[in-house]
Design a protein around this motif. Sequence first.
Motif, PDB file in Angstrom:
ATOM      1  N   ARG A  19      62.574  53.312  64.213  1.00 10.72           N
ATOM      2  CA  ARG A  19      63.339  53.847  63.224  1.00 10.72           C
ATOM      3  C   ARG A  19      64.678  52.870  62.951  1.00 10.72           C
ATOM      4  N   TRP A  20      64.797  52.806  61.603  1.00 10.96           N
ATOM      5  CA  TRP A  20      66.213  51.854  61.280  1.00 10.96           C
ATOM      6  C   TRP A  20      66.693  52.264  59.933  1.00 10.96           C
ATOM      7  N   THR A  21      67.754  51.711  59.442  1.00 14.79           N
ATOM      8  CA  THR A  21      68.677  52.295  58.372  1.00 14.79           C
ATOM      9  C   THR A  21      68.689  50.979  57.885  1.00 14.79           C
ATOM     10  N   SER A  22      68.824  51.076  56.399  1.00 15.09           N
ATOM     11  CA  SER A  22      69.009  49.868  55.583  1.00 15.09           C
ATOM     12  C   SER A  22      69.958  50.176  54.477  1.00 15.09           C
ATOM     13  N   ALA A  23      70.996  49.241  54.225  1.00 14.62           N
ATOM     14  CA  ALA A  23      71.830  49.316  52.832  1.00 14.62           C
ATOM     15  C   ALA A  23      71.055  48.542  51.621  1.00 14.62           C
ATOM     16  N   HIS A  24      69.963  48.190  52.107  1.00 12.85           N
ATOM     17  CA  HIS A  24      69.265  47.564  50.877  1.00 12.85           C
ATOM     18  C   HIS A  24      67.775  48.040  50.789  1.00 12.85           C
ATOM     19  N   ALA A  25      67.519  49.230  50.502  1.00 13.46           N
ATOM     20  CA  ALA A  25      66.353  50.007  50.357  1.00 13.46           C
ATOM     21  C   ALA A  25      65.844  50.381  49.212  1.00 13.46           C
ATOM     22  N   THR A  78      60.239  51.384  46.197  1.00 11.94           N
ATOM     23  CA  THR A  78      58.924  50.986  46.049  1.00 11.94           C
ATOM     24  C   THR A  78      58.719  49.564  46.903  1.00 11.94           C
ATOM     25  N   TYR A  79      59.596  49.084  47.657  1.00 14.45           N
ATOM     26  CA  TYR A  79      59.766  47.975  48.397  1.00 14.45           C
ATOM     27  C   TYR A  79      59.665  48.412  49.924  1.00 14.45           C
ATOM     28  N   THR A  80      58.713  47.711  50.923  1.00 12.99           N
ATOM     29  CA  THR A  80      58.808  47.515  52.093  1.00 12.99           C
ATOM     30  C   THR A  80      59.620  46.936  52.817  1.00 12.99           C
ATOM     31  N   GLN A  81      60.087  47.232  53.972  1.00 12.26           N
ATOM     32  CA  GLN A  81      60.663  46.547  55.025  1.00 12.26           C
ATOM     33  C   GLN A  81      59.792  46.442  56.268  1.00 12.26           C
ATOM     34  N   GLY A  82      60.003  45.129  56.674  1.00 12.07           N
ATOM     35  CA  GLY A  82      59.046  44.903  58.155  1.00 12.07           C
ATOM     36  C   GLY A  82      59.900  45.402  59.249  1.00 12.07           C
ATOM     37  N   CYS A  83      59.128  46.056  60.158  1.00  9.86           N
ATOM     38  CA  CYS A  83      59.673  46.619  61.507  1.00  9.86           C
ATOM     39  C   CYS A  83      60.126  45.390  62.404  1.00  9.86           C
ATOM     40  N   GLN A  84      61.293  45.504  62.782  1.00 12.33           N
ATOM     41  CA  GLN A  84      61.932  44.340  63.652  1.00 12.33           C
ATOM     42  C   GLN A  84      61.154  44.497  65.207  1.00 12.33           C
ATOM     43  N   GLY A  85      60.378  45.834  65.486  1.00 10.27           N
ATOM     44  CA  GLY A  85      59.811  45.759  66.686  1.00 10.27           C
ATOM     45  C   GLY A  85      58.304  45.172  66.706  1.00 10.27           C
ATOM     46  N   CYS A  86      57.531  45.572  65.343  1.00  5.24           N
ATOM     47  CA  CYS A  86      56.006  44.940  65.462  1.00  5.24           C
ATOM     48  C   CYS A  86      55.700  44.240  64.288  1.00  5.24           C
ATOM     49  N   ALA A 105      66.703  39.296  55.357  1.00  2.00           N
ATOM     50  CA  ALA A 105      65.689  39.048  54.307  1.00  2.00           C
ATOM     51  C   ALA A 105      64.286  38.554  54.511  1.00  2.00           C
ATOM     52  N   THR A 106      64.190  38.309  55.787  1.00  3.58           N
ATOM     53  CA  THR A 106      62.765  37.828  56.100  1.00  3.58           C
ATOM     54  C   THR A 106      61.852  38.824  56.083  1.00  3.58           C
ATOM     55  N   VAL A 137      69.578  38.309  47.572  1.00  2.00           N
ATOM     56  CA  VAL A 137      68.770  36.952  47.193  1.00  2.00           C
ATOM     57  C   VAL A 137      69.226  36.494  45.798  1.00  2.00           C
ATOM     58  N   LEU A 138      69.353  37.510  45.013  1.00  2.00           N
ATOM     59  CA  LEU A 138      69.932  36.923  43.364  1.00  2.00           C
ATOM     60  C   LEU A 138      71.085  36.507  43.449  1.00  2.00           C
ATOM     61  N   ARG A 139      72.085  36.868  44.370  1.00  2.00           N
ATOM     62  CA  ARG A 139      73.475  36.286  44.535  1.00  2.00           C
ATOM     63  C   ARG A 139      73.614  34.645  45.035  1.00  2.00           C
ATOM     64  N   LYS A 140      72.596  34.534  45.817  1.00  2.00           N
ATOM     65  CA  LYS A 140      72.340  33.166  46.509  1.00  2.00           C
ATOM     66  C   LYS A 140      71.848  32.223  45.648  1.00  2.00           C
TER      67      LYS A 140
END
Length: 87
Positions: free
Chosen positions: A20-26, A29-37, A69-70, A83-86
């Motif tokens: 389980r993890w939290t994100s300030a950029h959620a 409709t978009y996924t985030q990849g798990c840092q474990g698997c 970001a990856t 990403v947009l800011r960079k």
Amino acid sequence: DEFTGRKSFGVFFCDHCRKRWTSAHAFSTYTQGCQGCEEPSLPTLLWENDDDNSNDTDDDEDDRTPHDATRCAACAAGVCKKVLRKK
């Protein structure tokens, strides 16, 4: 109630490895990849920051940890503010 916000705080849960993890950029409709698997997960809980003292600049100084970001599908799609800011 259905979540109507865009970029928000979110809680993610990986059904594959149970991490389980939290994100300030959620995004709803978009996924985030798990840092474990690396399995992609949609947020299970979202909320918007209602802090009246915030200035909505989304500066790096306001983030407590770096944005992964990856593993962020919103970054890959070009809609994440990080990403947009960079560009």
